[in-house]
Design a protein around this motif. Structure first.
Motif, mmCIF file in Angstrom:
data_model
loop_
_atom_site.group_PDB
_atom_site.id
_atom_site.type_symbol
_atom_site.label_atom_id
_atom_site.label_comp_id
_atom_site.label_asym_id
_atom_site.label_seq_id
_atom_site.Cartn_x
_atom_site.Cartn_y
_atom_site.Cartn_z
ATOM 1 N N PHE A 163 25.238 47.555 46.756
ATOM 2 C CA PHE A 163 26.269 47.838 45.762
ATOM 3 C C PHE A 163 25.618 48.206 44.441
ATOM 4 O O PHE A 163 24.543 47.704 44.100
ATOM 5 C CB PHE A 163 27.173 46.618 45.573
ATOM 6 C CG PHE A 163 28.003 46.318 46.786
ATOM 7 C CD1 PHE A 163 29.142 47.050 47.060
ATOM 8 C CD2 PHE A 163 27.628 45.317 47.661
ATOM 9 C CE1 PHE A 163 29.911 46.786 48.191
ATOM 10 C CE2 PHE A 163 28.382 45.044 48.792
ATOM 11 C CZ PHE A 163 29.529 45.781 49.059
ATOM 12 N N ALA A 164 26.308 49.076 43.686
ATOM 13 C CA ALA A 164 25.792 49.505 42.389
ATOM 14 C C ALA A 164 26.956 49.699 41.427
ATOM 15 O O ALA A 164 28.070 50.007 41.838
ATOM 16 C CB ALA A 164 25.016 50.811 42.539
ATOM 17 N N CYS A 165 26.667 49.511 40.132
ATOM 18 C CA CYS A 165 27.673 49.737 39.095
ATOM 19 C C CYS A 165 26.949 50.229 37.847
ATOM 20 O O CYS A 165 25.931 50.886 37.933
ATOM 21 C CB CYS A 165 28.496 48.471 38.855
ATOM 22 S SG CYS A 165 27.536 47.069 38.260
ATOM 23 N N ARG A 166 27.492 49.901 36.673
ATOM 24 C CA ARG A 166 26.875 50.352 35.429
ATOM 25 C C ARG A 166 25.684 49.481 35.042
ATOM 26 O O ARG A 166 24.612 49.983 34.732
ATOM 27 C CB ARG A 166 27.920 50.369 34.303
ATOM 28 C CG ARG A 166 27.381 50.879 32.979
ATOM 29 C CD ARG A 166 28.459 50.842 31.890
ATOM 30 N NE ARG A 166 27.859 50.742 30.581
ATOM 31 C CZ ARG A 166 27.350 49.632 30.048
ATOM 32 N NH1 ARG A 166 27.356 48.512 30.717
ATOM 33 N NH2 ARG A 166 26.829 49.631 28.838
ATOM 34 N N SER A 167 25.882 48.145 35.061
ATOM 35 C CA SER A 167 24.821 47.266 34.566
ATOM 36 C C SER A 167 24.383 46.190 35.562
ATOM 37 O O SER A 167 23.438 45.463 35.294
ATOM 38 C CB SER A 167 25.281 46.583 33.276
ATOM 39 O OG SER A 167 26.361 45.698 33.561
ATOM 40 N N GLY A 168 25.095 46.074 36.682
ATOM 41 C CA GLY A 168 24.712 45.075 37.680
ATOM 42 C C GLY A 168 25.652 43.891 37.786
ATOM 43 O O GLY A 168 25.449 43.013 38.610
ATOM 44 N N VAL A 212 26.807 51.920 47.633
ATOM 45 C CA VAL A 212 28.242 51.847 47.375
ATOM 46 C C VAL A 212 28.441 51.613 45.879
ATOM 47 O O VAL A 212 28.108 50.549 45.357
ATOM 48 C CB VAL A 212 28.909 50.721 48.203
ATOM 49 C CG1 VAL A 212 30.401 50.635 47.872
ATOM 50 C CG2 VAL A 212 28.700 50.952 49.695
ATOM 51 N N ASP A 213 28.958 52.631 45.201
ATOM 52 C CA ASP A 213 29.195 52.582 43.756
ATOM 53 C C ASP A 213 30.579 51.979 43.528
ATOM 54 O O ASP A 213 31.582 52.516 43.996
ATOM 55 C CB ASP A 213 29.127 54.004 43.200
ATOM 56 C CG ASP A 213 29.148 54.073 41.689
ATOM 57 O OD1 ASP A 213 29.510 53.060 41.040
ATOM 58 O OD2 ASP A 213 28.816 55.143 41.148
ATOM 59 N N VAL A 214 30.636 50.840 42.820
ATOM 60 C CA VAL A 214 31.916 50.166 42.596
ATOM 61 C C VAL A 214 32.484 50.422 41.192
ATOM 62 O O VAL A 214 33.428 49.772 40.771
ATOM 63 C CB VAL A 214 31.822 48.639 42.873
ATOM 64 C CG1 VAL A 214 31.480 48.393 44.335
ATOM 65 C CG2 VAL A 214 30.816 47.949 41.963
#
Length: 110
Positions: free
Chosen positions: A68-73, A29-31
């Motif tokens: 969950f995943a994003c740009r840097s954590g 899941v990209d937030v």
């Protein structure tokens, strides 16, 4: 008065997540925000931006581990804690985000 503690979030490496996705054991899941995802995306990830985050918008993982995943954590930890606060058992995130993902040589989509 008791101290309110944030629920724990488990760090997963890019390699662990890539393996889990390849084995169909994880739902990523990209937030990140839509403009970020449009520029570069995780292959096969579901997008639920943190700015309008609603754990109810996460599709049923059907027994898979939600990661969950994003740009840097940083935002992925926030999303995991919000999901846990809503009563969901989603306590994993991609440590280092897409920066670590790319540093590990894993593919992205544009």
């Amino acid at each position: 008065m008791s101290e309110v503690r944030n629920p724990p979030v488990h760090d997963l490496t890019p390699e662990e997540v890539a393996k889990g996705l390849a084995e169909n054991r994880m739902l990523l899941v990209d937030v990140r925000e839509p403009n970020e995802v449009q520029a570069e995306a995780y292959p096969g990830a579901v997008v639920v931006p943190l700015s309008v985050f609603d754990p109810g918008r996460i599709p049923d993982p059907a027994g898979k581990t939600v990661v969950f995943a994003c740009r840097s954590g940083r935002r992925s930890v926030t999303a995991s804690q919000a999901a846990q606060a809503a009563g969901l058992p989603y306590d994993s995130h991609l440590a280092g985000g897409i920066l670590a993902w790319k540093a590990a040589g894993l593919p992205t989509e544009t």
